[in-house]
Design an enzyme around this catalytic site. Structure first.
Site: not given
Ligand code: PXG
Length: 290
Positions: A50, A149, A182
């Protein structure tokens, strides 16, 4: 703590980047948040894939190969004696001059921070979370695609502030058409009549890795999984609702915009998926200590 920057390790306090890095000046860069469980890095390949996709979308060259980066993440965990932790992998455009042009940035920077994880309080998982829809709309994919991201998370941060002002930890973000996209750092699922539903990625969601894992687990359980456009009405009338993310894992949601969801407590399908997710994190992932 030792932080990896461009091939070298620095003590946490000495780990610094330039004020001329376009990651700081313009949010020009990409990142990943990855978890380690029981001495293994969970879904590392998927996170690196990703990261490369995000970088490709913003024409950012990552100065390390896929394999080298995977190795570096595992190594950063080992050096920091991580068994259970959180890894932040960041690639910035690098040092440039004042002015937007990325052409002035000759060397992108790769940063790896392997640290402890800050979790939501356990009570939230027991009782379930209350969330609200916020006024800030999810970025248009034609403007800044939410699939990237990127280091520019202001869209999410503004939504998070609005949720916090409403006394909630997370926000439901709608897209410009009013469909559910989301949350600020989590994907969203509902359960209706025994089937699992989650917004399509085209609605403005990140290609969540936890989202993908949960969809696979649900299918293995024989549940129907679909990705239709969802409205707030669909959320209000769901039997169950939960959020997924690397940091949060699976969080049950019991109230949305003041409407009680289902029985007002974490539902049985949510609980089952939480359990299966826990088993998977225990038994899979890239080994840190061989
Ligand atoms: N949507 C957004 C906008 C994200 O930033 C997810 C969904 C979930 O994706 P994953 O691949 O993690 O299942 C994310 C991921 C933090 C933190 O520090 C944020 C994420 C992941 C890990 C830590 O707040 N966001």
């Amino acid at each position: 703590m030792k932080v990896f920057i461009d091939g070298k390790y620095y003590d946490g306090r000495a780990a610094k980047i330039s004020v001329f890095d376009h990651g700081l000046l313009y949010g020009d860069g990409v990142f990943e948040g990855i978890r380690a469980y029981h001495g293994r890095v969970f879904k590392l390949r998927e996170h690196i894939d990703r990261l490369f996709c995000s970088a490709k979308a913003i024409l950012l060259h990552i100065p390390m190969s896929h394999a080298h980066l995977m190795h570096a993440v595992v190594e950063a965990c080992r050096i920091n004696k991580i068994r259970d932790g959180y890894i932040r992998l960041v690639v910035t455009r690098g040092v440039g001059t004042l002015g937007l042009s990325p052409n002035r940035c000759k060397n992108p920077s790769v940063i790896i921070i392997a640290d402890k994880i800050q979790l939501y309080p356990p009570a939230l998982y027991q009782k379930g979370m209350e969330i609200v829809t916020v006024p800030t709309v999810r970025n248009l994919h034609s403007a800044l695609n939410p699939a990237i991201k990127s280091l520019n998370y202001l869209n999410n941060i503004l939504a998070k502030i609005e949720a916090n002002q409403a006394g909630c930890e997370e926000a439901v973000m709608l897209n410009a058409e009013g469909f559910v996209a989301e949350c600020t750092g989590d994907n969203l699922f509902i359960v209706k009549k025994g089937a699992l539903l989650t917004p399509p990625l085209s609605a403005g969601a990140l290609y969540g890795i936890t989202r993908g894992v949960v969809m696979e687990l649900a299918e293995e359980e024989g549940l129907t999984v679909s990705e239709p456009n969802l409205t707030r009405y669909d959320l209000f009338n769901a039997d169950e609702c939960f959020l997924t993310g690397t940091g949060a894992e699976i969080v049950p949601v019991v109230k949305i915009d003041g409407r009680v969801i289902g029985a007002g407590k974490p539902g049985p399908i949510t609980r089952k998926l939480e359990e299966e997710y826990r088993v998977l994190t225990k038994n899979s992932g890239e080994l840190i200590y061989k």
